[in-house]
Design an enzyme around this catalytic site. Sequence first.
Site, short mmCIF file in Angstrom:
data_model
loop_
_atom_site.label_atom_id
_atom_site.label_comp_id
_atom_site.label_asym_id
_atom_site.label_seq_id
_atom_site.Cartn_x
_atom_site.Cartn_y
_atom_site.Cartn_z
N ARG A 177 6.62 9.53 -2.53
CA ARG A 177 5.33 10.08 -2.98
C ARG A 177 5.19 11.57 -2.65
NH1 ARG A 177 1.15 5.94 -4.04
NH2 ARG A 177 2.38 4.47 -5.23
N ARG A 216 -1.31 13.20 -4.01
CA ARG A 216 -2.66 13.72 -3.80
C ARG A 216 -2.86 14.55 -2.55
NH1 ARG A 216 -5.02 7.87 -4.77
NH2 ARG A 216 -2.95 7.56 -3.90
N ARG A 258 -3.20 17.07 -12.03
CA ARG A 258 -3.72 15.76 -12.41
C ARG A 258 -5.07 15.91 -13.12
NH1 ARG A 258 -6.96 11.85 -10.41
NH2 ARG A 258 -6.25 9.69 -10.22
N ASP A 265 5.50 5.80 -12.72
CA ASP A 265 5.00 4.69 -11.90
C ASP A 265 5.76 3.41 -12.26
OD1 ASP A 265 2.60 4.20 -9.91
OD2 ASP A 265 2.83 2.39 -11.13
N TYR A 314 2.36 -7.78 -9.58
CA TYR A 314 1.22 -7.11 -10.24
C TYR A 314 0.90 -7.75 -11.59
CZ TYR A 314 1.44 -3.43 -6.71
OH TYR A 314 1.41 -2.75 -5.52
O1 CP3 Z 1 7.54 8.86 -5.02
C1 CP3 Z 1 7.13 9.61 -5.93
O2 CP3 Z 1 6.55 10.69 -5.70
C2 CP3 Z 1 7.43 9.26 -7.36
C3 CP3 Z 1 6.33 8.73 -8.13
C4 CP3 Z 1 5.85 7.34 -7.80
C5 CP3 Z 1 4.49 6.96 -7.93
N1 CP3 Z 1 4.42 5.62 -7.73
C6 CP3 Z 1 3.38 7.86 -8.26
C7 CP3 Z 1 2.00 7.42 -8.00
C8 CP3 Z 1 6.57 6.21 -7.44
C9 CP3 Z 1 8.04 6.05 -7.09
C10 CP3 Z 1 5.65 5.12 -7.40
C11 CP3 Z 1 6.05 3.75 -7.10
C12 CP3 Z 1 5.02 2.70 -7.04
N2 CP3 Z 1 3.90 2.57 -7.78
C13 CP3 Z 1 5.13 1.57 -6.20
C14 CP3 Z 1 6.30 1.27 -5.29
C15 CP3 Z 1 6.31 2.09 -4.07
C16 CP3 Z 1 5.19 1.84 -3.13
O3 CP3 Z 1 4.37 2.75 -2.94
O4 CP3 Z 1 5.12 0.74 -2.56
C17 CP3 Z 1 3.99 0.79 -6.41
C18 CP3 Z 1 3.66 -0.51 -5.71
C19 CP3 Z 1 3.23 1.42 -7.43
C20 CP3 Z 1 1.96 0.93 -8.04
C21 CP3 Z 1 0.86 1.84 -7.80
N3 CP3 Z 1 0.74 3.11 -8.34
C22 CP3 Z 1 -0.28 1.62 -6.99
C23 CP3 Z 1 -0.54 0.36 -6.19
C24 CP3 Z 1 -1.07 2.77 -7.06
C25 CP3 Z 1 -2.44 2.95 -6.49
C26 CP3 Z 1 -2.41 3.18 -5.02
C27 CP3 Z 1 -2.50 4.65 -4.74
O5 CP3 Z 1 -1.71 5.16 -3.93
O6 CP3 Z 1 -3.43 5.26 -5.28
C28 CP3 Z 1 -0.40 3.71 -7.88
C29 CP3 Z 1 -0.84 5.06 -8.22
C30 CP3 Z 1 0.12 6.19 -7.99
N4 CP3 Z 1 1.45 6.18 -8.28
C31 CP3 Z 1 -0.22 7.48 -7.50
C32 CP3 Z 1 0.94 8.25 -7.52
C33 CP3 Z 1 1.09 9.71 -7.15
C34 CP3 Z 1 -1.62 7.93 -7.14
C35 CP3 Z 1 -2.32 8.18 -8.44
C36 CP3 Z 1 -3.35 9.26 -8.40
O7 CP3 Z 1 -3.02 10.44 -8.59
O8 CP3 Z 1 -4.52 8.87 -8.25
#
Ligand code: CP3
Length: 341
Positions: A23, A27, A36, A73, A150
């Site tokens: 990540r 944010r 964003r 994602d 999911y």
């Molecule tokens: O690592 C990176 O920077 C690459 C991008 C990336 C994102 N999600 C961007 C993201 C990667 C590799 C993921 C993987 C992901 N997404 C996983 C597996 C890894 C982990 O964290 O366990 C999972 C379970 C998801 C599903 C997901 N996406 C959830 C549950 C959420 C909401 C929770 C949260 O943190 O807000 C997201 C949103 C998400 N994916 C964000 C980002 C940067 C936040 C979105 C925003 O800008 O509001």
Amino acid sequence: MTKTILRALKGERQPVPPIWMMRQAGRYLPEYRATRAKAGDFLSLCYAPDLATEVTLQPIRRYGFDAAILFADILLVPQALGAELWFEPGEGPRLSTITGAADLARLRPVAEIDATLAPVYQTVRNLAGALPRETTLIGFAGAPWTVATYMVAGRGTPDQGPAHALIAADRATFAALIDRLTEATIHYLSRQVEAGAEVVKIFDSWAGSLKGTDFDEFAVAPSTRIIKALKARHPGLPIIAFPREAGPRYAGFHALTGADGVALDQSVDAGWAAAHVQTGGCVQGNLDPRHLVSGGADLIAETRRIVRTFGQGAHIFNLGHGITPDADPDNVQRMIDAVRG
Ligand code: CP3
């Protein structure tokens, strides 16, 4: 000169481990929040190649990480298969649910996913042309089990209860969903490699809730199949697996699946992992992301302890899970200085 991340994944011990962060585009960075806002919402950002390229590059410019990870994602694959997907502001993802064979039958064939995912491949192509020469480009996908949790529940769940309930009620349908996701993941990651990804990572964030033969069938077997198929199509492709919270099942995971690197969450003791996981190949991790919120002497001490503990073998410095939005960007620089200094 081979890139540091690629050397680590070949099993090479390096005096200073290469670094990137789960990540790392996110944010906690003001420049991410600005881009964003320009995109409107998170999914629009994922599907806008120019903006997704920009946010992928932001942490590389700011910190000079050794790897960039594609901004996308894991839930784009279910969306490409025809599931409805949206993000509830302040809460998280929501999807249409899979409760039985009829829902599974309504999903699109794997051959059709590129219609949705083409912008992601364009982002990878952009990045392949834009990254500094020494920076490795990592593509990724969710592992079938994690993505299925999911799809079945329609949201994130603390214990993956709905997916476990479907396994108990209708194992054949659940296994067929895992099969479909395995095929989609092979296709999706293969396209990312064709577009320029140099490494791929498989995120099995909920692997820890699978026990016994369920772990073998729904975590080990799909990852093994994905890795075998990708290596057949792309000989020498380095692959990182992340069976998060697998605990003792981390031991032997390289050999079982064929992964070149195994990512360790923060619940694994580093000394144990050096003795029982790193002996199988490169490991990545396992700093607790909360140290990037709290900072101070503990951040530096923990960072150094991890570097030292994994110092006898191949290691990529990383967190045990994604950096959180409340992290201090200055703490990230302090962590990097502690690794490299
Ligand atoms: O690592 C990176 O920077 C690459 C991008 C990336 C994102 N999600 C961007 C993201 C990667 C590799 C993921 C993987 C992901 N997404 C996983 C597996 C890894 C982990 O964290 O366990 C999972 C379970 C998801 C599903 C997901 N996406 C959830 C549950 C959420 C909401 C929770 C949260 O943190 O807000 C997201 C949103 C998400 N994916 C964000 C980002 C940067 C936040 C979105 C925003 O800008 O509001």
